[in-house]
Scaffold this motif. Structure first.
Motif, PDB file in Angstrom:
ATOM      1  N   ASP A 156      19.167  24.770  39.735  1.00  0.00           N
ATOM      2  CA  ASP A 156      19.755  24.063  40.852  1.00  0.00           C
ATOM      3  C   ASP A 156      20.761  23.083  40.261  1.00  0.00           C
ATOM      4  O   ASP A 156      20.388  22.108  39.590  1.00  0.00           O
ATOM      5  N   LEU A 157      22.050  23.345  40.479  1.00  0.00           N
ATOM      6  CA  LEU A 157      23.090  22.594  39.791  1.00  0.00           C
ATOM      7  C   LEU A 157      23.136  21.133  40.227  1.00  0.00           C
ATOM      8  O   LEU A 157      23.364  20.245  39.398  1.00  0.00           O
ATOM      9  N   PHE A 158      22.925  20.871  41.511  1.00  0.00           N
ATOM     10  CA  PHE A 158      22.895  19.482  41.974  1.00  0.00           C
ATOM     11  C   PHE A 158      21.780  18.702  41.288  1.00  0.00           C
ATOM     12  O   PHE A 158      22.006  17.613  40.747  1.00  0.00           O
ATOM     13  N   TRP A 159      20.576  19.247  41.314  1.00  0.00           N
ATOM     14  CA  TRP A 159      19.442  18.512  40.766  1.00  0.00           C
ATOM     15  C   TRP A 159      19.516  18.411  39.252  1.00  0.00           C
ATOM     16  O   TRP A 159      19.086  17.404  38.666  1.00  0.00           O
ATOM     17  N   ALA A 160      20.051  19.421  38.590  1.00  0.00           N
ATOM     18  CA  ALA A 160      20.207  19.331  37.138  1.00  0.00           C
ATOM     19  C   ALA A 160      21.153  18.193  36.769  1.00  0.00           C
ATOM     20  O   ALA A 160      20.852  17.375  35.887  1.00  0.00           O
ATOM     21  N   VAL A 161      22.303  18.137  37.447  1.00  0.00           N
ATOM     22  CA  VAL A 161      23.262  17.066  37.170  1.00  0.00           C
ATOM     23  C   VAL A 161      22.667  15.708  37.527  1.00  0.00           C
ATOM     24  O   VAL A 161      22.810  14.727  36.786  1.00  0.00           O
ATOM     25  N   THR A 162      21.970  15.638  38.654  1.00  0.00           N
ATOM     26  CA  THR A 162      21.326  14.388  39.067  1.00  0.00           C
ATOM     27  C   THR A 162      20.305  13.934  38.026  1.00  0.00           C
ATOM     28  O   THR A 162      20.144  12.731  37.775  1.00  0.00           O
ATOM     29  N   GLY A 163      19.626  14.881  37.402  1.00  0.00           N
ATOM     30  CA  GLY A 163      18.639  14.554  36.374  1.00  0.00           C
ATOM     31  C   GLY A 163      19.236  14.254  35.017  1.00  0.00           C
ATOM     32  O   GLY A 163      18.497  14.007  34.060  1.00  0.00           O
ATOM     33  N   GLY A 164      20.574  14.288  34.909  1.00  0.00           N
ATOM     34  CA  GLY A 164      21.237  13.960  33.658  1.00  0.00           C
ATOM     35  C   GLY A 164      21.432  15.131  32.716  1.00  0.00           C
ATOM     36  O   GLY A 164      21.816  14.935  31.558  1.00  0.00           O
ATOM     37  N   ALA A 165      21.182  16.350  33.193  1.00  0.00           N
ATOM     38  CA  ALA A 165      21.344  17.535  32.346  1.00  0.00           C
ATOM     39  C   ALA A 165      22.729  18.138  32.543  1.00  0.00           C
ATOM     40  O   ALA A 165      23.339  18.013  33.615  1.00  0.00           O
ATOM     41  N   ASP A 166      23.227  18.791  31.518  1.00  0.00           N
ATOM     42  CA  ASP A 166      24.492  19.517  31.587  1.00  0.00           C
ATOM     43  C   ASP A 166      24.168  20.988  31.819  1.00  0.00           C
ATOM     44  O   ASP A 166      23.559  21.632  30.951  1.00  0.00           O
ATOM     45  N   PRO A 167      24.541  21.567  32.971  1.00  0.00           N
ATOM     46  CA  PRO A 167      24.205  22.966  33.246  1.00  0.00           C
ATOM     47  C   PRO A 167      24.719  23.947  32.197  1.00  0.00           C
ATOM     48  O   PRO A 167      24.052  24.942  31.909  1.00  0.00           O
ATOM     49  N   VAL A 168      25.882  23.683  31.623  1.00  0.00           N
ATOM     50  CA  VAL A 168      26.405  24.587  30.589  1.00  0.00           C
ATOM     51  C   VAL A 168      25.521  24.537  29.353  1.00  0.00           C
ATOM     52  O   VAL A 168      25.197  25.567  28.752  1.00  0.00           O
ATOM     53  N   GLN A 169      25.100  23.356  28.988  1.00  0.00           N
ATOM     54  CA  GLN A 169      24.201  23.237  27.838  1.00  0.00           C
ATOM     55  C   GLN A 169      22.863  23.908  28.112  1.00  0.00           C
ATOM     56  O   GLN A 169      22.299  24.585  27.234  1.00  0.00           O
TER      57      GLN A 169
END
Length: 284
Positions: free
Chosen positions: A198-211
């Protein structure tokens, strides 16, 4: 066009391509002018665009056929399920068929009657399944859950339906220095448990989706495409600041589904239209 990987496209070659995309920008948030930095030549294939029906739950409860028909009119041919709104699997499958929609993916629980869950998934025609949510206070509990997920995934695999996990933000918050997401990915079999990011929640959690994609290649099979405003609010795909072009460019060859979603839309069908048009027209 961003299609499937050719057979000779090795993991090493793929990661080299992804590394180039990663070094182009470490953040998952778009910078002004970033879209013009390189020619945009690829697109999301129409057959990979889907929508999570949770976004339309307020409409589906009272009018499933009308709502699904409206999605088909927008252009969707695939949906991801989050329940069947009081209908049996057979009844809901009939509605999907009349509306010319395929429920290619579904969200399921694994702590009930797993045999019945799998049987329903087969009736509904699901090709993929995902556990939508888990949350525990300790790493030991996360490890125990990972074991249950692994066991359930083995049963789903026998039925020909791969089972994965869908993240929120809390999986990226360390507990005693350990991220639950790292526990889930380390303690489950990468050959049987895939990842739906989930791209929104990943970014919100401080994660980089590409990584995340690179770290767990080739486990990431699906994206939930929901956007985020500069102040952290959820918004329709393409109307916020998440740099989907960067994410898609680094990973689109192995992503099976790009799934539109908004957890609390004010106008669910408008969200569906905006999301579909964004994925249909975005180039990267």
């Amino acid at each position: 066009m961003c299609g499937d990987l050719p057979e000779d496209y090795s993991r090493r070659k793929f990661l080299n391509v992804a590394t180039v995309a990663l070094t182009a920008g470490a953040a998952a948030v778009a910078l002004p002018g970033a879209a013009a930095a390189s020619p945009a030549r690829r697109r999301v294939p129409l057959e990979k665009i889907s929508i999570q029906l949770y976004s339309l739950r307020s409409l589906l409860q009272n009018d499933p056929e009308g709502t699904l028909s409206a999605l088909a009119d927008i252009g969707y041919r695939k949906v991801e399920l989050a329940g069947t709104y009081g209908r049996s699997a057979t009844e809901f499958r009939a509605i999907l068929d009349r509306c010319r929609l395929k429920a290619s993916s579904t969200h399921v629980g694994i702590d009930g009657d797993l045999n019945q869950t799998i049987a329903d998934a087969k009736i509904l025609g699901n090709s993929l399944a995902n556990v939508p949510y888990a949350n525990f206070a300790t790493i030991a509990e996360w490890e125990a859950f990972a074991g249950r997920l692994d066991t359930a995934a083995a049963a789903f695999k026998k039925a020909g339906i791969p089972l994965g996990y869908h993240n929120h933000a809390h999986e990226f918050a360390p507990i005693g220095g350990v991220r639950p997401y790292d526990v889930l990915t380390a303690k489950t079999d990468k050959r049987t448990v895939h990842l739906e990011i989930d791209l929104f929640w990943a970014v919100t959690g401080g994660a980089d989706p590409v990584q995340l994609f690179r770290q767990h290649f080739p486990r990431v099979q699906q994206y939930h495409v929901k956007d985020r405003t500069a102040d952290g609010q959820m918004t329709d795909p393409g109307t916020g600041v998440i740099d989907f072009r960067r994410i898609f460019a680094a990973s689109c060859h192995t992503i099976r589904e790009f799934i539109v979603e908004h957890d609390q839309p004010t106008d669910p069908l408008n969200t569906a239209k905006v999301g579909f048009e964004y994925l249909r027209t975005v180039r990267f």
